[in-house]
Design an enzyme around this catalytic site. Structure first.
Site, PDB file in Angstrom:
ATOM      1  CE1 TYR A 162      -3.107  -3.022   1.149  1.00 17.16           C
ATOM      2  CE2 TYR A 162      -1.956  -2.989   3.248  1.00 17.16           C
ATOM      3  CZ  TYR A 162      -2.841  -3.596   2.375  1.00 17.16           C
ATOM      4  OH  TYR A 162      -3.453  -4.756   2.735  1.00 17.16           O
ATOM      5  CB  CYS A 219      15.722 -10.828  -5.241  1.00 19.35           C
ATOM      6  SG  CYS A 219      17.171 -11.335  -4.320  1.00 19.35           S
ATOM      7  CD  GLU A 220       9.030  -8.224  -5.398  1.00 22.14           C
ATOM      8  OE1 GLU A 220       8.226  -7.338  -5.706  1.00 22.14           O
ATOM      9  OE2 GLU A 220       8.773  -9.441  -5.465  1.00 22.14           O
TER      10      GLU A 220
HETATM   11  N1  LLP Z   1     -14.677  -5.701   9.762  1.00 21.22           N
HETATM   12  C1  LLP Z   1     -14.545  -6.072   8.485  1.00 21.22           C
HETATM   13  C2  LLP Z   1     -15.675  -6.676   7.792  1.00 21.22           C
HETATM   14  C3  LLP Z   1     -13.315  -5.855   7.823  1.00 21.22           C
HETATM   15  O1  LLP Z   1     -13.197  -6.220   6.548  1.00 21.22           O
HETATM   16  C4  LLP Z   1     -12.230  -5.274   8.514  1.00 21.22           C
HETATM   17  C5  LLP Z   1     -10.952  -5.059   7.850  1.00 21.22           C
HETATM   18  C6  LLP Z   1     -12.426  -4.916   9.860  1.00 21.22           C
HETATM   19  C7  LLP Z   1     -13.662  -5.136  10.446  1.00 21.22           C
HETATM   20  C8  LLP Z   1     -11.338  -4.309  10.692  1.00 21.22           C
HETATM   21  O2  LLP Z   1     -10.954  -3.071  10.201  1.00 21.22           O
HETATM   22  P1  LLP Z   1      -9.956  -2.142  11.017  1.00 21.22           P
HETATM   23  O3  LLP Z   1     -10.659  -1.716  12.287  1.00 21.22           O
HETATM   24  O4  LLP Z   1      -8.743  -2.929  11.330  1.00 21.22           O
HETATM   25  O5  LLP Z   1      -9.688  -1.020  10.115  1.00 21.22           O
HETATM   26  N2  LLP Z   1      -4.400  -5.194   5.317  1.00 21.22           N
HETATM   27  C9  LLP Z   1      -4.843  -3.825   5.347  1.00 21.22           C
HETATM   28  C10 LLP Z   1      -6.146  -3.654   6.103  1.00 21.22           C
HETATM   29  C11 LLP Z   1      -7.266  -4.498   5.570  1.00 21.22           C
HETATM   30  C12 LLP Z   1      -8.531  -4.375   6.345  1.00 21.22           C
HETATM   31  C13 LLP Z   1      -9.511  -5.389   5.913  1.00 21.22           C
HETATM   32  N3  LLP Z   1     -10.728  -5.379   6.623  1.00 21.22           N
HETATM   33  C14 LLP Z   1      -3.753  -2.945   5.916  1.00 21.22           C
HETATM   34  O6  LLP Z   1      -2.685  -3.466   6.247  1.00 21.22           O
HETATM   35  O7  LLP Z   1      -3.905  -1.732   5.997  1.00 21.22           O
END
Ligand code: LLP
Length: 419
Positions: A318, A343-344
């Protein structure tokens, strides 16, 4: 606020000096602070004091480590899961099935069956098709699945495109305009009790306005559904609250979020469900790494650390910013490109970053790595999975073993016919 501070010139996790962990467990390693997790869990819950009837279900995807889940279970948290694997973890951590909510756009029949057998509290169904399939499976078992229908409110959360989930063309939920018809089509099915609606518009939200718009749309929908004769007792408001990744960055606080939620939902007369992930775990973890070597660059030097994009994928995926700091800063700084050994070129944590001065052998941390860190790791470049350590005051424990590349290779085999 977290508990990773410099004491006597050395960064500690609570009362443990990070070099002690590096010495004992090796690097790279994720280090979590129990006090920080508990503090965030309390702050979030207190912010929702004005909401009388609620379940806070930690989004397990943010940090599925069993010990982390156990800490949050101790805080009375439930779990928002998106796979049977996550459901099993929540149960193993002692979270009772009634506090488990199953979200996700692609639950398989096996997963639906397993969650029915576990008698989880709520399925957040994401389509009519899923609702019909769940009804059929529940009816075959003679049980009733408690469900909410996930709504896609068509609101731009104003966050990174890859973690935005509430726009009309995102894969999540159903359009508000179709909700009434889907409720109607599922109303007579004995296998499902469609009792509410759910929404989650995205993650790392820096502005409450889009959330408020989405919640208001949901409130209108609840009124309309009730007007059509449906009983609505539960609304799931998802997660999404952002955390500061940069020093001095200002984001809506849990208190401001809680105030907005209480105001918008005060007349709804429902039980509310929350699914916070990052805001609980983000600043409760660091990725501790060692500088392998500092290499001259055309402009700035490359600080090559032993952690890489396979351990912490967020910068590569991201373009995410993670604060990078020396464990034993000498007071001087440098401008450097912080990179891993993979290696990227994507394996770059930061370019032209002003950071503490570092030389080969020094320890450093990427901060705010407690959410979407270890959980998104891969074994790319056959680097294995790194260990995780939980600190509690002056105690620490390895809460996930390092899985080296050799063990991963042990799960592979060459068929006879290739010999
Ligand atoms: N509920 C649902 C249905 C979700 O899809 C998510 C996150 C959450 C709750 C929790 O969201 P939060 O409070 O953590 O924002 N990998 C990405 C973040 C992906 C979030 C996916 N869904 C990153 O590293 O920023």
């Amino acid at each position: 606020m977290d508990h990773f501070d410099i004491k006597d010139g050395v960064m500690h996790a609570e009362d443990i000096a990070l070099p002690q962990i590096a010495e004992a467990v090796g690097t790279p390693v994720y280090v979590y602070s129990r006090a920080t997790l508990e503090r965030h869990a309390r702050v979030f819950r207190d912010a929702l004091d004005a909401v009388p009837d609620k379940l806070i279900a930690f989004a397990v995807k943010a940090n599925p480590n069993l010990a982390v889940l156990k800490v949050l279970q101790g805080q009375g948290y439930g779990a928002d899961v998106v796979s049977v694997g996550e459901m099993r973890r929540a149960l193993a951590a002692g979270i009772t099935p009634d506090k488990i909510v199953f979200s996700g756009v692609g639950k398989t029949r096996d997963e639906l069956n397993a969650a029915l057998d576990a008698q989880i509290g709520q399925f957040n169904i994401e389509s009519e098709e899923e609702g019909l399939e769940l009804a059929e499976l529940a009816e075959a078992k003679g049980v009733e699945a408690r469900c909410a229908l996930r709504i896609n409110p068509d609101v731009d959360a104003g966050t990174h495109d890859k973690i935005s989930t509430g726009k009309a063309d995102n894969k999540f939920g159903v359009p508000i305009s179709e909700a009434g018809q889907i409720f109607g089509n599922l109303a007579d099915r004995p296998g499902v009790q469609l009792r509410g609606v759910a929404v989650h518009i995205g993650s790392q939200l820096g502005d409450l306005a889009p959330l408020e718009r989405a919640f208001e749309k949901l409130g209108e929908l609840v009124r309309a559904l009730r007007g059509a004769g449906h009983t609505i007792t539960h609304v799931d408001l998802g997660g999404g609250l952002g955390v500061p990744y940069r020093k001095g960055e200002s984001l809506p606080s849990p208190a401001q979020y809680g105030e907005m939620v209480a105001r918008v939902t005060k007349d709804w007369g429902v039980s509310l469900i929350f699914e916070p992930g990052r805001v609980i775990a983000g600043n409760a973890g660091v990725l501790l790494t060692r500088v392998v070597r500092v290499k001259r660059g055309i402009n700035d030097p490359f600080v090559i650390v032993d952690a890489a994009m396979n351990d912490l994928a967020r910068p590569a995926l991201y373009g995410a910013y993670h604060d990078f700091a020396a464990v034993a800063p000498n007071g001087a700084d440098m401008t450097a490109n912080i990179v891993g050994p993979i290696c990227e070129t994507g394996d770059t944590f930061a370019m032209g970053r002003v950071c503490d001065q570092l030389v080969a052998g020094d320890l450093a941390v990427f901060r705010t790595a407690g959410a979407y860190g270890a959980t998104m790791a891969s074994s790319y470049n056959s680097r294995g999975f790194i260990a995780e350590v939980l600190v509690d005051g002056d105690k620490s424990a390895v809460v996930a073993d390092r899985i080296d590349a050799g063990s991963i290779m042990d799960a592979e085999r060459v068929p006879d016919w290739l010999e």
